[in-house]
Scaffold this motif. Structure first.
Motif, PDB file in Angstrom:
ATOM      1  N   ALA A  66       0.818  -1.210   0.000  1.00 30.94           N
ATOM      2  CA  ALA A  66       0.000   0.000   0.000  1.00 30.94           C
ATOM      3  C   ALA A  66       0.860   1.273   0.000  1.00 30.94           C
ATOM      4  O   ALA A  66       0.332   2.376   0.089  1.00 30.94           O
ATOM      5  CB  ALA A  66      -0.927   0.000   1.214  1.00 30.94           C
ATOM      6  N   HIS A  67       2.171   1.115  -0.091  1.00 27.61           N
ATOM      7  CA  HIS A  67       3.126   2.237  -0.050  1.00 27.61           C
ATOM      8  C   HIS A  67       2.981   3.034   1.242  1.00 27.61           C
ATOM      9  O   HIS A  67       3.131   4.250   1.257  1.00 27.61           O
ATOM     10  CB  HIS A  67       2.967   3.151  -1.266  1.00 27.61           C
ATOM     11  N   ASP A  68       2.664   2.333   2.320  1.00 31.11           N
ATOM     12  CA  ASP A  68       2.472   2.954   3.617  1.00 31.11           C
ATOM     13  C   ASP A  68       3.295   2.190   4.649  1.00 31.11           C
ATOM     14  O   ASP A  68       2.778   1.359   5.388  1.00 31.11           O
ATOM     15  CB  ASP A  68       0.978   2.931   3.998  1.00 31.11           C
ATOM     16  N   ALA A  69       4.601   2.452   4.656  1.00 29.23           N
ATOM     17  CA  ALA A  69       5.478   1.707   5.561  1.00 29.23           C
ATOM     18  C   ALA A  69       6.709   2.541   5.902  1.00 29.23           C
ATOM     19  O   ALA A  69       7.184   3.327   5.086  1.00 29.23           O
ATOM     20  CB  ALA A  69       5.909   0.397   4.923  1.00 29.23           C
ATOM     21  N   ILE A  70       7.177   2.335   7.112  1.00 31.73           N
ATOM     22  CA  ILE A  70       8.459   2.882   7.540  1.00 31.73           C
ATOM     23  C   ILE A  70       9.422   1.696   7.519  1.00 31.73           C
ATOM     24  O   ILE A  70       9.186   0.683   8.164  1.00 31.73           O
ATOM     25  CB  ILE A  70       8.372   3.499   8.951  1.00 31.73           C
ATOM     26  N   ILE A  71      10.507   1.841   6.774  1.00 29.83           N
ATOM     27  CA  ILE A  71      11.441   0.741   6.529  1.00 29.83           C
ATOM     28  C   ILE A  71      12.708   0.915   7.372  1.00 29.83           C
ATOM     29  O   ILE A  71      13.256   2.008   7.463  1.00 29.83           O
ATOM     30  CB  ILE A  71      11.833   0.678   5.031  1.00 29.83           C
ATOM     31  N   THR A  72      13.154  -0.179   7.961  1.00 34.52           N
ATOM     32  CA  THR A  72      14.451  -0.246   8.637  1.00 34.52           C
ATOM     33  C   THR A  72      15.376  -1.039   7.726  1.00 34.52           C
ATOM     34  O   THR A  72      15.062  -2.165   7.339  1.00 34.52           O
ATOM     35  CB  THR A  72      14.328  -0.950  10.003  1.00 34.52           C
ATOM     36  N   LEU A  73      16.495  -0.441   7.358  1.00 34.10           N
ATOM     37  CA  LEU A  73      17.426  -1.095   6.433  1.00 34.10           C
ATOM     38  C   LEU A  73      18.394  -2.015   7.167  1.00 34.10           C
ATOM     39  O   LEU A  73      18.757  -1.776   8.324  1.00 34.10           O
ATOM     40  CB  LEU A  73      18.203  -0.043   5.642  1.00 34.10           C
ATOM     41  N   LEU A  74      18.818  -3.049   6.474  1.00 35.19           N
ATOM     42  CA  LEU A  74      19.769  -4.034   6.987  1.00 35.19           C
ATOM     43  C   LEU A  74      21.098  -3.890   6.256  1.00 35.19           C
ATOM     44  O   LEU A  74      21.255  -3.036   5.384  1.00 35.19           O
ATOM     45  CB  LEU A  74      19.188  -5.437   6.785  1.00 35.19           C
ATOM     46  N   LYS A  75      22.054  -4.757   6.578  1.00 30.80           N
ATOM     47  CA  LYS A  75      23.363  -4.733   5.914  1.00 30.80           C
ATOM     48  C   LYS A  75      23.211  -5.010   4.424  1.00 30.80           C
ATOM     49  O   LYS A  75      22.559  -5.981   4.040  1.00 30.80           O
ATOM     50  CB  LYS A  75      24.278  -5.806   6.470  1.00 30.80           C
ATOM     51  N   PRO A  76      23.845  -4.211   3.583  1.00 30.63           N
ATOM     52  CA  PRO A  76      23.859  -4.509   2.153  1.00 30.63           C
ATOM     53  C   PRO A  76      24.715  -5.751   1.885  1.00 30.63           C
ATOM     54  O   PRO A  76      25.621  -6.079   2.657  1.00 30.63           O
ATOM     55  CB  PRO A  76      24.512  -3.280   1.524  1.00 30.63           C
ATOM     56  N   ALA A  77      24.415  -6.418   0.786  1.00 31.55           N
ATOM     57  CA  ALA A  77      25.148  -7.633   0.422  1.00 31.55           C
ATOM     58  C   ALA A  77      25.448  -7.621  -1.075  1.00 31.55           C
ATOM     59  O   ALA A  77      24.770  -6.960  -1.857  1.00 31.55           O
ATOM     60  CB  ALA A  77      24.334  -8.867   0.780  1.00 31.55           C
ATOM     61  N   LEU A  78      26.456  -8.386  -1.440  1.00 37.02           N
ATOM     62  CA  LEU A  78      26.815  -8.571  -2.844  1.00 37.02           C
ATOM     63  C   LEU A  78      26.777 -10.058  -3.137  1.00 37.02           C
ATOM     64  O   LEU A  78      27.312 -10.860  -2.373  1.00 37.02           O
ATOM     65  CB  LEU A  78      28.224  -8.020  -3.109  1.00 37.02           C
ATOM     66  N   GLY A  79      26.108 -10.407  -4.223  1.00 36.14           N
ATOM     67  CA  GLY A  79      26.013 -11.806  -4.602  1.00 36.14           C
ATOM     68  C   GLY A  79      26.261 -11.992  -6.081  1.00 36.14           C
ATOM     69  O   GLY A  79      26.111 -11.067  -6.874  1.00 36.14           O
ATOM     70  N   LYS A  80      26.642 -13.216  -6.433  1.00 31.90           N
ATOM     71  CA  LYS A  80      26.869 -13.568  -7.832  1.00 31.90           C
ATOM     72  C   LYS A  80      25.702 -14.411  -8.324  1.00 31.90           C
ATOM     73  O   LYS A  80      25.239 -15.313  -7.621  1.00 31.90           O
ATOM     74  CB  LYS A  80      28.173 -14.352  -8.000  1.00 31.90           C
ATOM     75  N   HIS A  81      25.250 -14.101  -9.523  1.00 37.64           N
ATOM     76  CA  HIS A  81      24.119 -14.823 -10.104  1.00 37.64           C
ATOM     77  C   HIS A  81      24.616 -16.047 -10.869  1.00 37.64           C
ATOM     78  O   HIS A  81      25.555 -15.962 -11.659  1.00 37.64           O
ATOM     79  CB  HIS A  81      23.344 -13.930 -11.076  1.00 37.64           C
ATOM     80  N   TYR A  82      23.977 -17.177 -10.592  1.00 42.00           N
ATOM     81  CA  TYR A  82      24.244 -18.425 -11.313  1.00 42.00           C
ATOM     82  C   TYR A  82      22.945 -18.895 -11.943  1.00 42.00           C
ATOM     83  O   TYR A  82      21.967 -19.140 -11.236  1.00 42.00           O
ATOM     84  CB  TYR A  82      24.770 -19.508 -10.354  1.00 42.00           C
ATOM     85  N   TYR A  83      22.946 -18.982 -13.253  1.00 41.83           N
ATOM     86  CA  TYR A  83      21.761 -19.470 -13.956  1.00 41.83           C
ATOM     87  C   TYR A  83      21.728 -20.979 -13.868  1.00 41.83           C
ATOM     88  O   TYR A  83      22.753 -21.611 -14.056  1.00 41.83           O
ATOM     89  CB  TYR A  83      21.808 -19.026 -15.428  1.00 41.83           C
ATOM     90  N   PRO A  84      20.623 -21.603 -13.590  1.00 42.78           N
ATOM     91  CA  PRO A  84      19.289 -21.090 -13.260  1.00 42.78           C
ATOM     92  C   PRO A  84      19.024 -21.066 -11.761  1.00 42.78           C
ATOM     93  O   PRO A  84      17.886 -20.934 -11.339  1.00 42.78           O
ATOM     94  CB  PRO A  84      18.379 -22.107 -13.935  1.00 42.78           C
ATOM     95  N   HIS A  85      20.046 -21.146 -10.941  1.00 42.48           N
ATOM     96  CA  HIS A  85      19.857 -21.329  -9.507  1.00 42.48           C
ATOM     97  C   HIS A  85      19.615 -20.052  -8.716  1.00 42.48           C
ATOM     98  O   HIS A  85      18.947 -20.085  -7.699  1.00 42.48           O
ATOM     99  CB  HIS A  85      21.052 -22.084  -8.909  1.00 42.48           C
ATOM    100  N   GLY A  86      20.172 -18.944  -9.135  1.00 45.96           N
ATOM    101  CA  GLY A  86      19.951 -17.688  -8.421  1.00 45.96           C
ATOM    102  C   GLY A  86      21.216 -17.074  -7.885  1.00 45.96           C
ATOM    103  O   GLY A  86      22.306 -17.308  -8.401  1.00 45.96           O
ATOM    104  N   ILE A  87      21.076 -16.293  -6.828  1.00 47.80           N
ATOM    105  CA  ILE A  87      22.167 -15.502  -6.264  1.00 47.80           C
ATOM    106  C   ILE A  87      22.851 -16.264  -5.126  1.00 47.80           C
ATOM    107  O   ILE A  87      22.198 -16.797  -4.245  1.00 47.80           O
ATOM    108  CB  ILE A  87      21.637 -14.166  -5.698  1.00 47.80           C
ATOM    109  N   GLU A  88      24.190 -16.270  -5.166  1.00 46.51           N
ATOM    110  CA  GLU A  88      24.995 -16.882  -4.106  1.00 46.51           C
ATOM    111  C   GLU A  88      25.806 -15.794  -3.411  1.00 46.51           C
ATOM    112  O   GLU A  88      26.438 -14.972  -4.059  1.00 46.51           O
ATOM    113  CB  GLU A  88      25.944 -17.938  -4.680  1.00 46.51           C
TER     114      GLU A  88
END
Length: 121
Positions: A66-88
């Protein structure tokens, strides 16, 4: 791989403002959300592969849909994409130095741009 001490983690901010600031830095929410959580991605397609810089957040009370939220951010992360499995994100992943520097530059600028909009937790 998590990024530590970026100044982003634990930032509390209105979702609508967050969407705008993130977009200015190439971080897009797109379909990565549910009613309590958000994920912003910046995609890097480089010779070493496809990587995603991700910034995660959650709301304690609010509705992301509903675009009605206050967000608390967490630690950013970096991942590598592997097709077709996703991000590691694992410890065995190798991240090129030029990619790490680019991510750190983005996170530093993002942290500075979020500060004026930060709400008291």
């Amino acid at each position: 791989m998590d990024f530590e001490n970026t100044g982003i983690e634990n930032t509390v901010i209105d979702l609508n403002v967050l969407d705008d600031v993130m977009k200015q830095h190439g971080l897009i929410r797109a379909g990565q959300w549910d009613y309590e959580r958000v994920t912003y991605d910046k995609k890097y397609e480089i010779k070493e592969g496809i990587f995603y810089l991700r910034v995660f957040g959650y709301t304690k009370d609010g509705d992301v849909g509903a675009h009605d939220a206050i967000i608390t951010l967490l630690k950013p992360a970096l991942g590598k994409h592997y097709y077709p499995h996703g991000i590691e994100y694992g410890e065995n992943e190798v991240f090129p130095n030029h990619l790490l520097k680019s991510c750190e530059k983005t996170l530093t600028a993002l942290s500075a741009d979020l500060k004026p909009f930060e709400l008291n937790a």
